[in-house]
Structure formats: C-alpha cells, structure tokens
Design a protein around this motif. Structure first.
Motif, PDB file in Angstrom:
ATOM      1  N   GLU A   1       7.022  23.540  22.587  1.00  0.00           N
ATOM      2  CA  GLU A   1       7.270  23.152  21.205  1.00  0.00           C
ATOM      3  C   GLU A   1       6.939  21.683  21.020  1.00  0.00           C
ATOM      4  O   GLU A   1       7.344  20.840  21.820  1.00  0.00           O
ATOM      5  N   ALA A   2       6.205  21.375  19.968  1.00  0.00           N
ATOM      6  CA  ALA A   2       5.858  19.998  19.644  1.00  0.00           C
ATOM      7  C   ALA A   2       5.993  19.800  18.146  1.00  0.00           C
ATOM      8  O   ALA A   2       5.668  20.695  17.352  1.00  0.00           O
ATOM      9  N   SER A   3       6.478  18.646  17.751  1.00  0.00           N
ATOM     10  CA  SER A   3       6.621  18.346  16.324  1.00  0.00           C
ATOM     11  C   SER A   3       6.422  16.863  16.100  1.00  0.00           C
ATOM     12  O   SER A   3       6.674  16.040  16.995  1.00  0.00           O
ATOM     13  N   ALA A   4       5.974  16.499  14.909  1.00  0.00           N
ATOM     14  CA  ALA A   4       5.769  15.099  14.548  1.00  0.00           C
ATOM     15  C   ALA A   4       5.980  14.938  13.057  1.00  0.00           C
ATOM     16  O   ALA A   4       5.507  15.769  12.261  1.00  0.00           O
ATOM     17  N   THR A   5       6.696  13.906  12.676  1.00  0.00           N
ATOM     18  CA  THR A   5       6.920  13.605  11.265  1.00  0.00           C
ATOM     19  C   THR A   5       6.684  12.116  11.037  1.00  0.00           C
ATOM     20  O   THR A   5       6.990  11.280  11.906  1.00  0.00           O
ATOM     21  N   ILE A   6       6.124  11.808   9.895  1.00  0.00           N
ATOM     22  CA  ILE A   6       5.980  10.420   9.457  1.00  0.00           C
ATOM     23  C   ILE A   6       6.584  10.328   8.060  1.00  0.00           C
ATOM     24  O   ILE A   6       6.137  10.994   7.126  1.00  0.00           O
ATOM     25  N   VAL A   7       7.622   9.524   7.950  1.00  0.00           N
ATOM     26  CA  VAL A   7       8.289   9.285   6.677  1.00  0.00           C
ATOM     27  C   VAL A   7       8.448   7.776   6.515  1.00  0.00           C
ATOM     28  O   VAL A   7       8.998   7.111   7.404  1.00  0.00           O
ATOM     29  N   ASP A   8       7.965   7.252   5.399  1.00  0.00           N
ATOM     30  CA  ASP A   8       8.002   5.809   5.157  1.00  0.00           C
ATOM     31  C   ASP A   8       7.367   5.042   6.310  1.00  0.00           C
ATOM     32  O   ASP A   8       7.871   4.024   6.779  1.00  0.00           O
TER      33      ASP A   8
ATOM     34  N   GLY B   1       0.827  -1.179   0.000  1.00  0.00           N
ATOM     35  CA  GLY B   1       0.000   0.000   0.000  1.00  0.00           C
ATOM     36  C   GLY B   1       0.870   1.241   0.000  1.00  0.00           C
ATOM     37  O   GLY B   1       2.093   1.192   0.075  1.00  0.00           O
ATOM     38  N   GLN B   2       0.228   2.404  -0.088  1.00  0.00           N
ATOM     39  CA  GLN B   2       0.949   3.670  -0.133  1.00  0.00           C
ATOM     40  C   GLN B   2       1.462   4.044   1.248  1.00  0.00           C
ATOM     41  O   GLN B   2       0.783   3.867   2.264  1.00  0.00           O
ATOM     42  N   ASP B   3       2.686   4.566   1.318  1.00  0.00           N
ATOM     43  CA  ASP B   3       3.259   4.992   2.589  1.00  0.00           C
ATOM     44  C   ASP B   3       2.557   6.234   3.099  1.00  0.00           C
ATOM     45  O   ASP B   3       2.113   7.085   2.332  1.00  0.00           O
ATOM     46  N   THR B   4       2.462   6.313   4.449  1.00  0.00           N
ATOM     47  CA  THR B   4       1.852   7.471   5.094  1.00  0.00           C
ATOM     48  C   THR B   4       2.936   8.503   5.393  1.00  0.00           C
ATOM     49  O   THR B   4       4.024   8.175   5.850  1.00  0.00           O
ATOM     50  N   THR B   5       2.639   9.788   5.120  1.00  0.00           N
ATOM     51  CA  THR B   5       3.580  10.874   5.416  1.00  0.00           C
ATOM     52  C   THR B   5       2.875  11.966   6.196  1.00  0.00           C
ATOM     53  O   THR B   5       1.668  12.177   6.063  1.00  0.00           O
ATOM     54  N   LEU B   6       3.646  12.648   7.037  1.00  0.00           N
ATOM     55  CA  LEU B   6       3.097  13.726   7.860  1.00  0.00           C
ATOM     56  C   LEU B   6       4.241  14.613   8.305  1.00  0.00           C
ATOM     57  O   LEU B   6       5.341  14.136   8.593  1.00  0.00           O
ATOM     58  N   ASP B   7       3.971  15.907   8.378  1.00  0.00           N
ATOM     59  CA  ASP B   7       4.942  16.857   8.924  1.00  0.00           C
ATOM     60  C   ASP B   7       4.164  17.952   9.622  1.00  0.00           C
ATOM     61  O   ASP B   7       3.478  18.753   8.959  1.00  0.00           O
ATOM     62  N   ALA B   8       4.209  17.986  10.959  1.00  0.00           N
ATOM     63  CA  ALA B   8       3.423  18.953  11.719  1.00  0.00           C
ATOM     64  C   ALA B   8       4.253  19.501  12.864  1.00  0.00           C
ATOM     65  O   ALA B   8       5.144  18.827  13.396  1.00  0.00           O
ATOM     66  N   SER B   9       3.956  20.729  13.254  1.00  0.00           N
ATOM     67  CA  SER B   9       4.667  21.346  14.381  1.00  0.00           C
ATOM     68  C   SER B   9       3.758  22.348  15.064  1.00  0.00           C
ATOM     69  O   SER B   9       2.809  22.865  14.458  1.00  0.00           O
TER      70      SER B   9
ATOM     71  N   ARG C   1       7.226   5.709   9.374  1.00  0.00           N
ATOM     72  CA  ARG C   1       7.916   5.841  10.654  1.00  0.00           C
ATOM     73  C   ARG C   1       7.547   7.170  11.307  1.00  0.00           C
ATOM     74  O   ARG C   1       7.693   8.233  10.696  1.00  0.00           O
ATOM     75  N   LEU C   2       7.068   7.082  12.554  1.00  0.00           N
ATOM     76  CA  LEU C   2       6.676   8.282  13.299  1.00  0.00           C
ATOM     77  C   LEU C   2       7.780   8.684  14.258  1.00  0.00           C
ATOM     78  O   LEU C   2       8.274   7.870  15.046  1.00  0.00           O
ATOM     79  N   ASP C   3       8.176   9.958  14.183  1.00  0.00           N
ATOM     80  CA  ASP C   3       9.084  10.560  15.156  1.00  0.00           C
ATOM     81  C   ASP C   3       8.408  11.810  15.703  1.00  0.00           C
ATOM     82  O   ASP C   3       8.046  12.713  14.931  1.00  0.00           O
ATOM     83  N   ALA C   4       8.217  11.852  17.025  1.00  0.00           N
ATOM     84  CA  ALA C   4       7.541  12.988  17.658  1.00  0.00           C
ATOM     85  C   ALA C   4       8.369  13.488  18.833  1.00  0.00           C
ATOM     86  O   ALA C   4       9.040  12.707  19.524  1.00  0.00           O
ATOM     87  N   GLN C   5       8.320  14.789  19.059  1.00  0.00           N
ATOM     88  CA  GLN C   5       9.047  15.412  20.158  1.00  0.00           C
ATOM     89  C   GLN C   5       8.169  16.466  20.828  1.00  0.00           C
ATOM     90  O   GLN C   5       7.335  17.105  20.163  1.00  0.00           O
ATOM     91  N   LEU C   6       8.371  16.616  22.115  1.00  0.00           N
ATOM     92  CA  LEU C   6       7.643  17.634  22.878  1.00  0.00           C
ATOM     93  C   LEU C   6       8.594  18.242  23.888  1.00  0.00           C
ATOM     94  O   LEU C   6       9.353  17.536  24.560  1.00  0.00           O
ATOM     95  N   ARG C   7       8.556  19.562  24.013  1.00  0.00           N
ATOM     96  CA  ARG C   7       9.339  20.276  25.014  1.00  0.00           C
ATOM     97  C   ARG C   7       8.496  21.382  25.603  1.00  0.00           C
ATOM     98  O   ARG C   7       7.844  22.135  24.887  1.00  0.00           O
ATOM     99  N   ALA C   8       8.469  21.469  26.924  1.00  0.00           N
ATOM    100  CA  ALA C   8       7.737  22.529  27.616  1.00  0.00           C
ATOM    101  C   ALA C   8       8.624  23.072  28.726  1.00  0.00           C
ATOM    102  O   ALA C   8       9.214  22.306  29.496  1.00  0.00           O
ATOM    103  N   ALA C   9       8.749  24.394  28.806  1.00  0.00           N
ATOM    104  CA  ALA C   9       9.610  25.038  29.802  1.00  0.00           C
ATOM    105  C   ALA C   9       8.778  25.956  30.682  1.00  0.00           C
ATOM    106  O   ALA C   9       7.984  26.768  30.175  1.00  0.00           O
TER     107      ALA C   9
END
Length: 298
Positions: free
Chosen positions: A34-41, A1-9, A43-51
């Motif tokens: 700051e929060a960000s999330a990416t999906i490439v091939d 099937g088709q790969d899922t992609t996402l890029d959000a911040s 694969r989900l990589d997400a990060q969150l930082r709060a100060a």
C-alpha cells in the motif's frame, strides 16, 4: 502563487516478483503493498507499507516535506523493516549455504532533500550459515550497525564456529572533508576457520585494524591453538600485482593509487598444530612476528 494539491494511492494484493541472479531464480511474494501520497497547502505526506507472504516480514516508510515548492526543501522521514528469514538473500552470496536469521531495523532522515542526515540501526540476530569452501558452520551470529549521529557508524557483533567464539567491535567516522576513518577490533578464542579432510584450523585473534582513505594499519596477535593440515601437492602459484601498481579507471583518465597497508602481527602456534605432507608428519610450534607492508618487505 497557487498552492499545489495531490491525492494518490496504490494498492497491490498477492504480488510476486521474480528475477534471475547468476542463473538462480529469485522469488519474492508480497501479500499487501500500500502506498499513498497527499499534498495539501504545498505539504507532502507519503506512506508506504509492504508485507511479505506468510507474515515473514514487512517494511514501512513515512515521508513529510513541509513545503514542496520552497527553494530550500526539507524532509522528515522514518521507516522500519523486519525480515524473519534471511534465506531469500542466500542466492546473492553463492559461497554460503543454509543461511538463517532475522533482520530488523529502523531509520530516520531529516534535513535538506538533496542531502539529509540519517540516524538509525539495523541488526541481524540468531544468524547462521555454512561456508562451502571451508566446511565450517557459523552459528549464534548477531550483528548490529548503528548510526546515532550523522557521520558516525558503530558495528558490534559476535559469532560461534566449532567450540570457539569471535567478536567484532568497530567505529567509523565519515566526513565530507575528512573522508572515511575506521577502527575495528577483532577478538576471539578457538574460532574454527576450516573443517575439511585436509584442513582443520582454529584461531584465537586479537587484531586491531585502523584505516582511512590512504593507509590501513593492522596490528595485534593471531594464535593458532590447534590445526591439522595435510597437503598432497603445492597449490598453483598466482602472480602478484606490484605494491606500486596504479589502477586506471575505464571511464576516466584519473589514476587511483592503492591504499597503503602497514602491518605488525605476531602469530603463534599452540601445542596441537600438526602438518602432514610430502612424506613428512610433524608437530609445529613457535611464533613469528610479521612486520612490514606494501611499502617495505616483511
């Protein structure tokens, strides 16, 4: 099937959260979120930082899911938190005042998304607080909770009150089939329990508690090296629930029986235990062994 992609911040600056808990206002100011999330091939990589404002703390989290469309999705996550002033949590514990201390911790999770395994630790250092009802101030409070293996939790801690010290050392095992099983040992010397016009009490405990989902066993010694108790009138009696009482949940017809409690504790009074009340002033001494529990009288 088709790969899922996402890029959000997402970025927030100088944000203030306000709320009310038990008629007390709660205010948390964040300088950077700051929060960000990416999906490439897939694969989900997400990060969150709060100060927190004024550099008084921060939290970070990273999450990776190698394949978000797989039937069996796994994750790897880690995070850490640092709070330099616990005073903002004081509103949630109305019986204490002037809380202080620092919180620091880290956590890692891995395994199936639905039921990952967690390891990590969290600690409170240089803590202190006052108990409104007993009038004591607890200082040098240091507590650490650690889980190095899934299902095994270790608790160690110490604190001072008056001229005395109190230490706790505990271990808990949690399993899907075995349930909860814990052992906690409490030791101390001359730890001040009360300081009020009518009550001044210090204790030196050496007590071990073992409990699971069904039974709690408490044994050891409790020494009262010094106390000064003044009673003007007897307190109002409170009706006790039967040890065989059964609690009915409101949302189900399931009956929940109270945990059985067994105890074997020896109490002893030191040379500086005094009682005053009803026209009588005396020094108390002696020792009493309390054995029994909810299944039998003591």
């Amino acid at each position: 099937g088709q790969d899922t992609t996402l890029d959000a911040s997402l970025e927030l600056r100088d944000t203030v959260f306000r709320g009310v808990y038990m008629d007390e206002e709660i205010r948390i100011a964040l300088t950077d979120t700051e929060a960000s999330a990416t999906i490439v091939d897939n694969r989900l990589d997400a990060q969150l930082r709060a100060a927190l404002a004024d550099g008084s703390g921060e939290a970070n989290m990273k999450i990776t899911i190698p394949d978000v469309v797989a039937e069996q999705r796994n994750l790897d996550a880690n995070g850490d938190v640092r709070i330099d002033d616990v005073a903002l949590f004081g509103v949630f514990v109305p019986d204490i005042s002037r809380p202080q201390g620092r919180i620091a911790g880290s956590i890692a999770a891995s395994g199936p998304v639905a039921a990952p395994d967690f390891v990590g630790s969290i600690s409170l250092t240089d803590g202190a607080f006052e108990l409104r009802q007993t009038g004591i101030r607890v200082t040098d409070l240091n507590v650490q909770v650690t889980q190095h293996e899934a299902g095994q939790v270790r608790l160690v801690g110490s604190a001072r009150s008056g001229d005395g010290v109190l230490e706790v050392d505990g271990q808990s095992w949690i399993g899907t089939d075995s349930g909860l099983r814990s052992t906690i040992r409490l030791t101390g010397k001359d730890f001040e329990l009360a300081r009020s016009p009518n009550w001044q009490v210090a204790a030196s405990p050496d007590i071990t508690a073992e409990f699971d989902d069904y039974v709690a066993r408490i044994n050891g010694e409790l020494a009262i090296p010094r106390a000064n108790i003044s009673i003007d009138a007897l307190p109002e009696s409170a009706e006790k629930a039967s040890p065989d009482a059964v609690v009915h949940r409101q949302d189900t017809n399931q009956q929940v029986r109270k945990r059985r409690i067994d105890f074997d504790v020896r109490t002893s009074l030191g040379d500086a235990v005094y009682f005053e009340g009803f026209g009588l002033t005396s020094r108390l001494s002696g020792a009493v062994a309390l054995r029994g529990g909810t299944h039998s009288p003591y």
